[in-house]
Design a protein around this motif. Structure first.
Motif, PDB file in Angstrom:
ATOM      1  N   LEU A 296       0.827  -1.214   0.000  1.00 57.44           N
ATOM      2  CA  LEU A 296       0.000   0.000   0.000  1.00 57.44           C
ATOM      3  C   LEU A 296       0.856   1.255   0.000  1.00 57.44           C
ATOM      4  O   LEU A 296       0.488   2.269  -0.622  1.00 57.44           O
ATOM      5  CB  LEU A 296      -0.919  -0.007   1.228  1.00 57.44           C
TER       6      LEU A 296
ATOM      7  N   ASN B  52       3.670   1.720  -1.560  1.00 53.54           N
ATOM      8  CA  ASN B  52       4.082   1.994  -2.944  1.00 53.54           C
ATOM      9  C   ASN B  52       2.951   2.624  -3.750  1.00 53.54           C
ATOM     10  O   ASN B  52       3.187   3.517  -4.560  1.00 53.54           O
ATOM     11  CB  ASN B  52       4.550   0.711  -3.619  1.00 53.54           C
ATOM     12  N   TRP B  53       1.716   2.173  -3.517  1.00 58.50           N
ATOM     13  CA  TRP B  53       0.574   2.784  -4.204  1.00 58.50           C
ATOM     14  C   TRP B  53       0.424   4.243  -3.804  1.00 58.50           C
ATOM     15  O   TRP B  53       0.128   5.100  -4.644  1.00 58.50           O
ATOM     16  CB  TRP B  53      -0.713   2.021  -3.892  1.00 58.50           C
TER      17      TRP B  53
END
Length: 121
Positions: free
Chosen positions: A52, A54-55
């Motif tokens: 999450l 990285n998102w």
């Protein structure tokens, strides 16, 4: 009378520059703080095969790119069609590049983790 109008435009341009600086600074500070702290709930949660955190970095980076194009390329003063053509095609290309990099990166990671991959045809 014209002097007052010019002074007003200069004042509003200065205000706009500080507004853009503040927004981009806040987004960058959030990215740096998240990168330093790396909260465990963001690094342990996986969404569509990626952490999450990285998102969140990808979304914040796309937001900054969109805002930079909006403010520094003066897209906010252009016609609606030109804005959409420039900004959305750039956003589409950035998303496509991210997809390609993640797909190829996942494949290379699998090769290094599992060793040689042989396909039987």
């Amino acid at each position: 009378m014209a002097h007052d109008n010019t002074a007003h435009q200069h004042e509003s341009s200065t205000k706009r520059i500080w507004q853009v600086f503040a927004i981009l600074s806040v987004v960058t500070i959030v990215e740096v703080i998240l990168g330093i702290l790396r909260p465990p709930f963001l690094t342990e949660t996986t969404v569509i095969g990626m952490h999450l955190l990285n998102w969140i970095f990808i979304i914040l980076t796309l937001y900054k790119a969109y805002y930079i194009a909006w403010a520094f390329m003066h897209m906010e003063h252009e016609t609606k069609g030109l804005r959409r053509a420039v900004v959305w095609s750039g956003i589409f290309l950035a998303i496509y590049l991210i997809f390609i990099l993640l797909t190829e990166g996942g494949y290379i990671y699998e090769v290094y983790e599992n060793g040689y991959i042989a396909w039987d045809f």
